[in-house]
Motif scaffolding. Sequence first.
Motif, mmCIF file in Angstrom:
data_model
loop_
_atom_site.group_PDB
_atom_site.id
_atom_site.type_symbol
_atom_site.label_atom_id
_atom_site.label_comp_id
_atom_site.label_asym_id
_atom_site.label_seq_id
_atom_site.Cartn_x
_atom_site.Cartn_y
_atom_site.Cartn_z
ATOM 1 N N MET A 1 0.830 -1.185 0.000
ATOM 2 C CA MET A 1 0.000 0.000 0.000
ATOM 3 C C MET A 1 0.874 1.246 0.000
ATOM 4 O O MET A 1 1.915 1.265 0.626
ATOM 5 C CB MET A 1 -0.885 0.049 1.239
ATOM 6 N N THR A 2 0.388 2.274 -0.647
ATOM 7 C CA THR A 2 1.123 3.531 -0.652
ATOM 8 C C THR A 2 0.720 4.362 0.559
ATOM 9 O O THR A 2 -0.300 4.100 1.204
ATOM 10 C CB THR A 2 0.824 4.327 -1.935
ATOM 11 N N ARG A 3 1.524 5.387 0.851
ATOM 12 C CA ARG A 3 1.221 6.262 1.984
ATOM 13 C C ARG A 3 -0.121 6.952 1.790
ATOM 14 O O ARG A 3 -0.923 7.044 2.709
ATOM 15 C CB ARG A 3 2.331 7.278 2.193
ATOM 16 N N ASP A 4 -0.404 7.432 0.560
ATOM 17 C CA ASP A 4 -1.675 8.100 0.297
ATOM 18 C C ASP A 4 -2.849 7.158 0.520
ATOM 19 O O ASP A 4 -3.874 7.546 1.066
ATOM 20 C CB ASP A 4 -1.714 8.667 -1.123
ATOM 21 N N SER A 5 -2.685 5.916 0.117
ATOM 22 C CA SER A 5 -3.730 4.920 0.329
ATOM 23 C C SER A 5 -3.932 4.662 1.819
ATOM 24 O O SER A 5 -5.058 4.564 2.295
ATOM 25 C CB SER A 5 -3.368 3.626 -0.388
ATOM 26 N N ASN A 6 -2.835 4.566 2.571
ATOM 27 C CA ASN A 6 -2.932 4.362 4.012
ATOM 28 C C ASN A 6 -3.598 5.552 4.698
ATOM 29 O O ASN A 6 -4.374 5.378 5.633
ATOM 30 C CB ASN A 6 -1.549 4.123 4.624
ATOM 31 N N PHE A 7 -3.266 6.780 4.261
ATOM 32 C CA PHE A 7 -3.901 7.977 4.823
ATOM 33 C C PHE A 7 -5.404 7.921 4.597
ATOM 34 O O PHE A 7 -6.186 8.165 5.506
ATOM 35 C CB PHE A 7 -3.342 9.240 4.165
ATOM 36 N N GLU A 8 -5.807 7.622 3.379
ATOM 37 C CA GLU A 8 -7.237 7.582 3.057
ATOM 38 C C GLU A 8 -7.948 6.502 3.871
ATOM 39 O O GLU A 8 -9.040 6.732 4.382
ATOM 40 C CB GLU A 8 -7.454 7.355 1.561
ATOM 41 N N ASP A 9 -7.337 5.335 3.992
ATOM 42 C CA ASP A 9 -7.935 4.257 4.789
ATOM 43 C C ASP A 9 -8.077 4.679 6.252
ATOM 44 O O ASP A 9 -9.096 4.416 6.888
ATOM 45 C CB ASP A 9 -7.097 2.980 4.703
ATOM 46 N N THR A 10 -7.050 5.324 6.780
ATOM 47 C CA THR A 10 -7.080 5.778 8.178
ATOM 48 C C THR A 10 -8.135 6.854 8.379
ATOM 49 O O THR A 10 -8.906 6.810 9.347
ATOM 50 C CB THR A 10 -5.697 6.315 8.598
ATOM 51 N N ILE A 11 -8.198 7.814 7.471
ATOM 52 C CA ILE A 11 -9.207 8.875 7.563
ATOM 53 C C ILE A 11 -10.608 8.287 7.492
ATOM 54 O O ILE A 11 -11.482 8.647 8.287
ATOM 55 C CB ILE A 11 -8.991 9.920 6.445
ATOM 56 N N ASN A 12 -10.828 7.378 6.554
ATOM 57 C CA ASN A 12 -12.157 6.769 6.414
ATOM 58 C C ASN A 12 -12.537 5.924 7.622
ATOM 59 O O ASN A 12 -13.716 5.790 7.932
ATOM 60 C CB ASN A 12 -12.229 5.941 5.135
ATOM 61 N N PHE A 13 -11.544 5.363 8.305
ATOM 62 C CA PHE A 13 -11.821 4.597 9.512
ATOM 63 C C PHE A 13 -12.139 5.510 10.698
ATOM 64 O O PHE A 13 -13.120 5.311 11.408
ATOM 65 C CB PHE A 13 -10.622 3.702 9.849
ATOM 66 N N LEU A 14 -11.295 6.529 10.916
ATOM 67 C CA LEU A 14 -11.481 7.424 12.060
ATOM 68 C C LEU A 14 -12.583 8.450 11.851
ATOM 69 O O LEU A 14 -13.298 8.808 12.791
ATOM 70 C CB LEU A 14 -10.173 8.169 12.366
ATOM 71 N N PHE A 15 -12.692 8.950 10.636
ATOM 72 C CA PHE A 15 -13.630 10.033 10.342
ATOM 73 C C PHE A 15 -14.452 9.724 9.095
ATOM 74 O O PHE A 15 -14.323 10.401 8.071
ATOM 75 C CB PHE A 15 -12.871 11.356 10.143
ATOM 76 N N PRO A 16 -15.322 8.704 9.161
ATOM 77 C CA PRO A 16 -16.183 8.436 8.007
ATOM 78 C C PRO A 16 -17.150 9.616 7.812
ATOM 79 O O PRO A 16 -17.300 10.454 8.708
ATOM 80 C CB PRO A 16 -16.917 7.159 8.406
ATOM 81 N N PRO A 17 -17.790 9.706 6.652
ATOM 82 C CA PRO A 17 -18.652 10.865 6.359
ATOM 83 C C PRO A 17 -19.686 11.191 7.440
ATOM 84 O O PRO A 17 -19.888 12.362 7.761
ATOM 85 C CB PRO A 17 -19.327 10.473 5.053
ATOM 86 N N HIS A 18 -20.307 10.169 8.031
ATOM 87 C CA HIS A 18 -21.332 10.466 9.052
ATOM 88 C C HIS A 18 -20.712 11.107 10.302
ATOM 89 O O HIS A 18 -21.373 11.855 11.008
ATOM 90 C CB HIS A 18 -22.139 9.210 9.411
ATOM 91 N N VAL A 19 -19.445 10.828 10.578
ATOM 92 C CA VAL A 19 -18.762 11.444 11.717
ATOM 93 C C VAL A 19 -18.387 12.884 11.388
ATOM 94 O O VAL A 19 -18.557 13.786 12.210
ATOM 95 C CB VAL A 19 -17.515 10.623 12.108
ATOM 96 N N LEU A 20 -17.902 13.126 10.178
ATOM 97 C CA LEU A 20 -17.510 14.479 9.783
ATOM 98 C C LEU A 20 -18.685 15.456 9.775
ATOM 99 O O LEU A 20 -18.497 16.655 9.914
ATOM 100 C CB LEU A 20 -16.850 14.461 8.400
ATOM 101 N N GLU A 21 -19.896 14.941 9.648
ATOM 102 C CA GLU A 21 -21.080 15.795 9.641
ATOM 103 C C GLU A 21 -21.535 16.175 11.045
ATOM 104 O O GLU A 21 -22.386 17.031 11.207
ATOM 105 C CB GLU A 21 -22.217 15.094 8.899
ATOM 106 N N ASP A 22 -20.979 15.540 12.071
ATOM 107 C CA ASP A 22 -21.382 15.788 13.454
ATOM 108 C C ASP A 22 -20.177 16.249 14.276
ATOM 109 O O ASP A 22 -19.302 15.453 14.615
ATOM 110 C CB ASP A 22 -21.982 14.510 14.050
ATOM 111 N N ALA A 23 -20.142 17.548 14.593
ATOM 112 C CA ALA A 23 -18.997 18.125 15.315
ATOM 113 C C ALA A 23 -18.760 17.447 16.664
ATOM 114 O O ALA A 23 -17.618 17.214 17.051
ATOM 115 C CB ALA A 23 -19.205 19.625 15.502
ATOM 116 N N GLU A 24 -19.813 17.121 17.394
ATOM 117 C CA GLU A 24 -19.667 16.481 18.705
ATOM 118 C C GLU A 24 -18.977 15.116 18.583
ATOM 119 O O GLU A 24 -18.137 14.762 19.408
ATOM 120 C CB GLU A 24 -21.028 16.329 19.393
ATOM 121 N N THR A 25 -19.325 14.365 17.563
ATOM 122 C CA THR A 25 -18.703 13.060 17.361
ATOM 123 C C THR A 25 -17.238 13.229 16.950
ATOM 124 O O THR A 25 -16.371 12.472 17.390
ATOM 125 C CB THR A 25 -19.464 12.249 16.297
ATOM 126 N N CYS A 26 -16.945 14.239 16.129
ATOM 127 C CA CYS A 26 -15.551 14.506 15.727
ATOM 128 C C CYS A 26 -14.673 14.782 16.941
ATOM 129 O O CYS A 26 -13.508 14.377 16.977
ATOM 130 C CB CYS A 26 -15.489 15.697 14.773
#
Length: 70
Positions: A1-26
């Motif tokens: 895996m490339t670093r960019d791929s790992n970043f995207e996987d990590t972001i999607n795991f920690l901050f999926p779209p439903h989390v990014l829409e809710d400041a309290e959850t973030c």
Amino acid sequence: MTRDSNFEDTINFLFPPHVLEDAETCLQRAFLSPLNIYVDEFNDKILEKLPGDFQSYFSLDSLKEADHTI
């Protein structure tokens, strides 16, 4: 895996779209790194995914000289 791929996987795991829409959850999530080498890049990628515009605020960590001491 490339670093960019790992970043995207990590972001999607920690901050999926439903989390990014809710400041309290973030606020309940964090990215911890033993080194600060990629933290700024990770933060920039997260900011790109947030809805709306963002504003940068700057601060200064110094004290104004006092004319007299108490």
